[in-house]
Scaffold this motif. Structure first.
Motif, short mmCIF file in Angstrom:
data_model
loop_
_atom_site.label_atom_id
_atom_site.label_comp_id
_atom_site.label_asym_id
_atom_site.label_seq_id
_atom_site.Cartn_x
_atom_site.Cartn_y
_atom_site.Cartn_z
N THR A 185 0.88 -1.08 0.13
CA THR A 185 -0.12 0.04 0.04
C THR A 185 0.81 1.30 0.19
O THR A 185 0.26 2.64 -0.21
CB THR A 185 -1.06 0.00 1.23
OG1 THR A 185 -0.12 0.11 2.28
CG2 THR A 185 -1.80 -1.28 1.21
N TYR A 186 2.17 1.05 0.15
CA TYR A 186 3.09 2.24 -0.17
C TYR A 186 3.21 2.31 -1.53
O TYR A 186 4.05 1.90 -2.19
CB TYR A 186 4.63 1.85 0.54
CG TYR A 186 5.36 3.23 0.33
CD1 TYR A 186 5.17 4.45 0.33
CD2 TYR A 186 6.64 3.02 0.78
CE1 TYR A 186 6.09 5.46 0.22
CE2 TYR A 186 7.74 3.78 0.88
CZ TYR A 186 7.34 5.24 0.53
OH TYR A 186 8.12 6.05 0.49
N TRP A 187 2.37 3.32 -2.30
CA TRP A 187 2.23 3.62 -3.39
C TRP A 187 3.43 4.66 -3.85
O TRP A 187 2.73 5.89 -3.91
CB TRP A 187 1.00 3.94 -4.05
CG TRP A 187 -0.02 2.89 -3.68
CD1 TRP A 187 0.14 1.43 -3.70
CD2 TRP A 187 -1.51 2.86 -3.38
NE1 TRP A 187 -0.92 0.68 -3.53
CE2 TRP A 187 -2.06 1.65 -3.12
CE3 TRP A 187 -2.23 4.01 -3.34
CZ2 TRP A 187 -3.25 1.53 -2.57
CZ3 TRP A 187 -3.72 3.85 -2.93
CH2 TRP A 187 -3.97 2.56 -2.48
N ASN A 188 4.56 4.34 -3.79
CA ASN A 188 5.65 5.24 -4.33
C ASN A 188 6.08 5.26 -5.68
O ASN A 188 6.54 4.46 -6.13
CB ASN A 188 7.04 4.76 -3.24
CG ASN A 188 8.19 5.58 -3.58
OD1 ASN A 188 8.13 6.52 -3.90
ND2 ASN A 188 9.21 4.70 -3.09
N LEU A 189 5.55 6.50 -6.24
CA LEU A 189 5.97 6.61 -7.61
C LEU A 189 7.36 6.94 -7.74
O LEU A 189 8.18 6.41 -8.72
CB LEU A 189 5.01 7.70 -8.20
CG LEU A 189 3.63 7.72 -8.26
CD1 LEU A 189 2.93 8.84 -8.65
CD2 LEU A 189 3.20 6.54 -9.27
N SER A 190 7.97 7.62 -7.06
CA SER A 190 9.26 8.08 -7.12
C SER A 190 9.78 8.77 -5.73
O SER A 190 8.87 9.43 -5.21
CB SER A 190 9.63 8.79 -8.44
OG SER A 190 9.29 10.04 -8.49
N ASN A 191 11.03 9.02 -5.61
CA ASN A 191 11.45 9.91 -4.50
C ASN A 191 11.15 9.64 -3.26
O ASN A 191 11.06 10.87 -2.47
CB ASN A 191 11.14 11.20 -4.96
CG ASN A 191 12.03 11.81 -6.26
OD1 ASN A 191 12.82 11.40 -6.64
ND2 ASN A 191 10.92 12.69 -7.19
#
Length: 569
Positions: free
Chosen positions: A52-58
């Motif tokens: 659920t950690y929807w990390n696109l970038s950075n």
């Protein structure tokens, strides 16, 4: 209270069970021998949480970007908010993939854990099953809010099934999920000992959010009221502490119902939210900024909108304002402090001078030095419109480059405002509605609801929408509200405006339109009269009704011809 990050659990489990994972990957739908005991189910559930950690970038959750796609904020590059996107845009496809990854992880666990049922205590099995159901619903809530009708499946897919899925009506998806959330709520406790895990309040709160998204106001009001009546949650007495690591650990008032935590005793993962929106003068790397249409939503301390209050002074726009403004937006003249690269740094935020005052913590004195916020090409003046985000930025207890400050997914203030909004839409304007709004307002020292407002559905709708914006800005909620309220056509088809361009020339008050107009009732300002006096960026384009949904990613449609495009795309 025991505080164990779900990421910490995942790291420990991965270390202990690497050989098992090599044999049976958690995301393998063909796994037929895994999940035979509680330890394996625990590992699988932790994988669902981690997904659920929807990390696109950075190292930032995608939710921190959602408000930058609305009239509340702006990113360094115009992108989605400006209308510069299509079905091939990376964010559009990445969000789809990340959210469906959560769906797939949850489905794999829910299907596979049946093999472990005989080897687990019934209550433990039921609780973990319920957690996975809530997390799957969490992903689908976002998918239908962003894309509308999407493929819906509740079992692991065979390889031959991946590319023949069709889109299911979002209301049919919601019917299934609402039943799931009802079931999950009966199996979950009101409070969990581990930080970051869902509980009964999360399940009911998500039910309320999903019902509100689809305008099922009676269902939303009832679900939110179940949370309120439980008396298990409250409000943190200090608003700013919600967005600091120490305050999240304490969770005063038990306001946080669901959050993304980061482990304290491991180097990774970390959050780069603060460094990505912090002051250039303090050596952070501002790249997301609040804008004027958010700032002007905050009332004066008398409870009146800025064009109605005698307390508002265009020459000193931060004075006499709702205290949540200062805790959300950094404005010219504010003193700001950050821990950056191991050094505590403090300065006066200035947008008009090429130098500003800095504090020397060794000598306890102030000195003047170059003001990077004014001069840097990526700073809040040359790239933004004169403001910085304060919320999730000014946590002096965390180094901005290695921050462990979590991101809140759901909190009690949202539940109160969801309840109030649903009841207002039902035109059930009883004392419970004003009480819910008053609790949120009074926490920050704002006046209670005016009795003349309390008796009008139209004015109460205006007030609760304003409250949701100023209370929950940059928490990943307004994008869904803007779409549901259908205000994008007014709020987004304009230039991005900001603070007065020159200190000596205060910007005139905006117009909110004639009384009762759609712009007035949604507090959408018109800056025509002050456009020449303000900092300004690009003109945005919002195509109504097309842009109330994102396009189905082109890559997904190329692989599955049955998906089809969204209207207008």
């Amino acid at each position: 209270m025991k505080r164990i990050s779900i990421f910490l659990l995942l790291a420990a489990a991965l270390s202990a069970c690497q050989k098992e994972l090599d044999k049976q990957p958690l995301d393998s739908p063909s796994s037929s021998t895994y999940y035979t005991n509680e330890a394996q189910v625990t590992l699988g559930l932790t994988g669902v949480y981690s997904s659920t950690y929807w990390n696109l970038s950075n190292s930032i959750p995608i939710q921190i970007s959602f408000d930058q796609y609305t009239e509340l904020g702006v990113e360094r590059n115009p992108g989605i908010a400006a209308g510069n996107y299509d079905a091939t845009t990376g964010t559009i496809s990445s969000a789809w993939q990340l959210m469906f990854k959560t769906v797939s992880f949850a489905n794999n666990l829910l299907d596979g854990m049946q093999r472990a049922k005989a080897n687990m205590l019934p209550d433990t099995y039921a609780r973990m099953q319920a957690e996975a159901m809530v997390l799957r619903a969490w992903a689908y809530y976002h998918l239908i809010g962003l894309y509308g009708d999407v493929p819906f499946y509740t079992k692991p897919l065979l390889p031959t099934e991946f590319y023949n899925q069709v889109r299911t009506d979002k209301n049919k998806i919601a019917d299934y999920l609402l039943a799931d959330l009802d079931s999950a709520a009966t199996k979950l406790p009101w409070q969990m000992t581990d930080q970051g895990r869902v509980n009964k309040g999360t399940a009911l709160g998500l039910k309320a959010k999903l019902a509100l998204l689809l305008q099922r106001y009676d269902v939303a009001a009832a679900a939110a009221n179940d949370v309120i009546k439980s008396a298990q949650y409250g409000l943190n007495p200090v608003f700013a502490n919600l967005f600091k690591k120490a305050g999240q650990n304490t969770n005063a008032g038990k306001e946080i119902l669901f959050m993304l935590p980061f482990p304290d005793d491991q180097a990774n993962p970390t959050s780069l939210v603060a460094v990505g929106q912090g002051s250039r003068s303090l050596s952070a790397q501002s790249g997301r900024f609040p804008i004027q249409t958010l700032v002007d939503r905050y009332e004066c301390i008398d409870g009146k909108r800025i064009d109605e209050s005698p307390l508002y002074d265009p020459a000193k726009p931060s004075r006499n304002r709702d205290p949540r403004l200062k805790n959300t937006v950094t404005m010219d003249g504010d003193t700001i402090t950050m821990l950056v690269s191991g050094a505590m740094r403090r300065c006066i935020f200035s947008i008009y001078k090429d130098s500003t005052s800095f504090y020397n913590f060794t000598s306890n004195t102030w000195y003047s030095a170059t003001n990077a916020d004014q001069s840097n090409i990526y700073g809040p003046v040359k790239n933004g419109v004169g403001y910085l985000w304060a919320k999730y930025t000014l946590d002096e207890g965390q180094d901005a480059f290695t921050s462990k400050t979590g991101f809140i997914y759901m909190r009690y203030a949202e539940i109160l405002l969801t309840y109030a909004e649903a009841k207002i839409e039902l035109n059930q304007l009883d004392a419970s509605v004003t009480d819910a709004i008053n609790r949120v307002r009074q926490r920050s020292g704002m006046p209670v609801v005016d009795p003349l407002v309390a008796g009008s559905q139209q004015k109460m709708r205006q007030l609760v929408r304003r409250e949701k914006i100023v209370e929950l800005a940059t928490e990943g909620i307004h994008l869904f509200d803007m779409r549901r309220w259908k205000t994008g056509k007014l709020a987004m088809n304009m230039a991005v405006y900001g603070a007065a361009a020159a200190a000596a020339t205060p910007a005139a008050l905006p117009s909110f339109g004639s009384a009762g107009a759609e712009s007035d009732l949604n507090d959408i300002p018109d800056y025509t009269a002050s456009a020449a006096q303000r900092m300004k960026r690009e003109v945005r384009v919002f195509i109504d009704p097309r842009d109330y949904l994102w396009p189905v990613p082109q890559g997904e449609r190329d692989m599955n011809k049955l998906l089809g495009p969204n209207p207008g795309w």
